[in-house]
Design an enzyme around this catalytic site. Structure first.
Site, PDB file in Angstrom:
ATOM      1  N   SER A 215     -17.322   9.378 -12.397  1.00 13.20           N
ATOM      2  CA  SER A 215     -16.771   8.226 -12.530  1.00 13.20           C
ATOM      3  C   SER A 215     -17.352   7.551 -13.881  1.00 13.20           C
ATOM      4  O   SER A 215     -17.217   8.185 -14.949  1.00 13.20           O
ATOM      5  CB  SER A 215     -16.908   7.349 -11.486  1.00 13.20           C
ATOM      6  OG  SER A 215     -16.038   6.448 -11.362  1.00 13.20           O
ATOM      7  N   GLU A 336      -7.612  11.554  -6.122  1.00 11.14           N
ATOM      8  CA  GLU A 336      -8.482  10.460  -6.576  1.00 11.14           C
ATOM      9  C   GLU A 336      -7.901   9.060  -6.265  1.00 11.14           C
ATOM     10  O   GLU A 336      -8.776   8.349  -6.120  1.00 11.14           O
ATOM     11  CB  GLU A 336      -8.620  10.676  -8.172  1.00 11.14           C
ATOM     12  CG  GLU A 336      -9.262  12.040  -8.657  1.00 11.14           C
ATOM     13  CD  GLU A 336     -10.605  11.751  -8.880  1.00 11.14           C
ATOM     14  OE1 GLU A 336     -11.339  10.754  -8.512  1.00 11.14           O
ATOM     15  OE2 GLU A 336     -11.474  12.820  -9.155  1.00 11.14           O
ATOM     16  N   HIS A 440     -11.320   9.712  -4.591  1.00 13.92           N
ATOM     17  CA  HIS A 440     -12.430   9.586  -5.639  1.00 13.92           C
ATOM     18  C   HIS A 440     -13.729   9.296  -4.968  1.00 13.92           C
ATOM     19  O   HIS A 440     -14.081   8.702  -4.011  1.00 13.92           O
ATOM     20  CB  HIS A 440     -12.263   8.101  -6.545  1.00 13.92           C
ATOM     21  CG  HIS A 440     -13.001   7.855  -7.881  1.00 13.92           C
ATOM     22  ND1 HIS A 440     -12.827   8.788  -8.769  1.00 13.92           N
ATOM     23  CD2 HIS A 440     -13.859   6.854  -7.990  1.00 13.92           C
ATOM     24  CE1 HIS A 440     -13.640   8.226  -9.779  1.00 13.92           C
ATOM     25  NE2 HIS A 440     -14.178   7.051  -9.212  1.00 13.92           N
TER      26      HIS A 440
END
Length: 521
Positions: A215, A336, A440
């Site tokens: 990330s 995600e 995610h």
């Protein structure tokens, strides 16, 4: 409230919810005081803790505390200490609001790193080193959240997790202020220099360093690939869910902003804390309490480009082939965007056939994009959240990751993956409004124990976790993740990672509508 503002707010809310995964258990305790070990680093002696098959050294300073006149200054050398420094417990996280770090943090003396090293290493056989940069939107997170003992022991690697300045303290910019907009990135480079100079004391190979992150940590790796100041600081790169080629007209992009935009945000910050009209605004700002800065900072933080450390946007640099020539392992999760979409639905913004055009228009207001998106991603039922999740994930992660992989592969060896365990352990508390699949950050428990709490994995998921660690560690060791003991990973395809189904795939572009996103104006 605009839907775009809802997304920004919920992005931070998602980070806070994810904190249950990181902070649910206390830090791992040492096996006993008698088992602690002492190592000399270049600034003094540190005493770590011995565990079953590995040792940990926590809270080692790699730069001086950025306090007083050093607030918003490039990282400085640590003052050597006398005696033996206790490295059996983690140090403070960098200042941030409550979330991943329970209660948050206001301690600026935070530029520390943690080392996890397997037992049995000797100077004759130094181990590869993986330096891990945490995620958290450049506003939250801490190196201590990632218990790396499984990666270290199974992969036979030394793992270093790093704190770096966050939020306004990490990315504040002002005209005439050296380092503006990039203090957090400069911290990462200081940590890498520390590793080059000192990791040999822990059995690590200073000439075989892999920079890795997820990330915001992945975006940080992109920035370091494009930063001339990072030349020679790492030998390979791992980028998880942080594609380098995001676009400014997508909700979660860009990964960096122009220095002019960062300076505008800095001026706004000064005004909010009463320093805008001060004779020396910077001196005034350096006296403001950390808690006050955290209260008024923007929820959305990015490093600044068009700066000495980051001369151009990483997306532009990589597109032009201007990046460090190191092998790269890069990928994303299959779903995600589902976590954000679920948060928006739960916040009272349902996605239905009637509301979908307005929702799309709120997030993609440029050049009539919404109409094309609604046509490409139709919502036929009242529970359209997964469709919205697919739009977020495809636009901001899957397709930019595919594009980044192609651009990098024109110059360096690249291995691409997609984490696809649709039953991955949930990182959030409560019941989502629809199944999240592999959202995610869902790959992280397969590599680390988050918050020192092992994830509840099935036998098949444990096998997947072992295989992933094997791939990551072999890449760190030799720049090639392959070995006869694991399914073959070809550079010509994307490797889909799911329990008992690790297979190459050529359908990523089609599955994620990448032709559509690549041609959307």
């Amino acid at each position: 409230m605009s839907m775009h503002r809802v997304l920004t707010t919920l992005g931070c809310a998602l980070t806070a919810v994810l904190a249950t995964a990181w902070s649910a258990a206390p830090p791992t305790q040492p096996a006993g005081q008698g088992a602690a070990t002492t190592v000399r680093v270049h600034d003094g002696l540190v005493r770590g803790a011995a565990h079953d098959g590995y040792r940990t050294f926590e809270g080692i300073p790699y730069a001086a505390a950025p306090v007083g006149r050093l607030r918003w200054a490039p990282p400085r050398r640590v003052t050597p200490w006398a005696g033996v420094r206790d490295a059996t417990r983690s140090a403070s996280a960098c200042p941030q609001p409550a979330g991943e770090v329970p209660g948050g943090s206001t301690d600026e003396d935070c530029l520390h790193l943690n080392v996890t090293t397997p037992d049995g290493a000797g100077p004759a056989r130094p181990r590869p080193v993986i330096v891990w940069l945490h995620g958290g939107g450049f506003t939250t997170g801490a190196g201590r959240s990632y218990d790396a003992h499984r990666m270290a022991t199974r992969g036979d690697v030394v793992v270093v997790t790093v704190n770096y300045r966050l939020g306004a303290l990490g990315f504040f910019a002002r005209s005439g202020l050296p380092g503006s907009g990039t203090f957090g990135l400069a911290d990462q480079q200081a940590a890498l220099r520390w590793v080059r100079a000192g990791i040999g004391a822990f059995g690590g190979d200073p000439h075989n360093v892999t920079l890795a992150g997820e990330s915001a940590g992945g975006y940080s790796v992109c920035a370091q690939l494009a930063s001339p100041a990072a030349t020679g600081l790492f030998d390979r790169a791992i980028i998880e869910s942080g594609p380098c080629t995001g676009r400014s007209d997508r909700p979660f992009a860009p990964s960096s902003v122009p220095l002019s935009a960062a300076r505008t945000a800095g001026t706004d910050l000064a005004a909010k804390v009463g320093c805008g009209s001060a004779r020396s605004a910077l001196a005034c700002l350096r006296r403001v309490a950390v808690s006050r800065l955290l209260a008024v900072q923007d929820t959305d933080q990015h490093p600044a480009h068009t700066t000495p450390l980051l001369p151009s946007d990483p997306a532009a640099a990589i597109t032009a082939g201007r990046f460090h020539r190191v092998p790269v392992l890069i990928g994303n999760t299959h779903d995600e965007g589902n976590g954000w979409a679920a948060g928006i639905v739960q916040a009272g913004y349902p996605v239905t056939p009637d509301t979908w055009p307005d929702v799309a228009a709120s997030f993609f207001p440029f050049l009539g994009q919404a109409k094309a998106i609604v046509h490409e991603y139709p919502v036929h039922r009242a529970d359209g959240g997964p469709v919205f999740g697919a739009v977020i994930g495809d636009a901001n992660f899957a397709c930019p990751t595919a594009r980044t992989g192609r651009l990098l592969a024109a110059h360096v060896p690249v291995w691409r993956y997609e984490f696809a365990d649709e039953h991955a352990p949930p990182l959030t508390s409560g019941t989502p409004p629809f199944p999240l699949g592999a959202p995610h950050a869902s790959e992280l428990p397969y590599l680390f124990d988050l918050g020192s709490r092992p994830r509840d994995l099935t036998a098949a998921q444990h096998r997947l976790a072992d295989t992933m660690i094997d791939y990551w560690a072999r890449f760190a060791r030799s720049a090639d993740p392959n070995a006869p003991s694991s399914p073959h990973w070809s550079r010509r395809t994307v490797l889909s990672l799911a329990p008992d189904r690790i297979v190459p795939t050529r359908t990523v572009q089609t599955r994620h509508h990448c032709t559509f996103w690549n041609t959307l104006g």
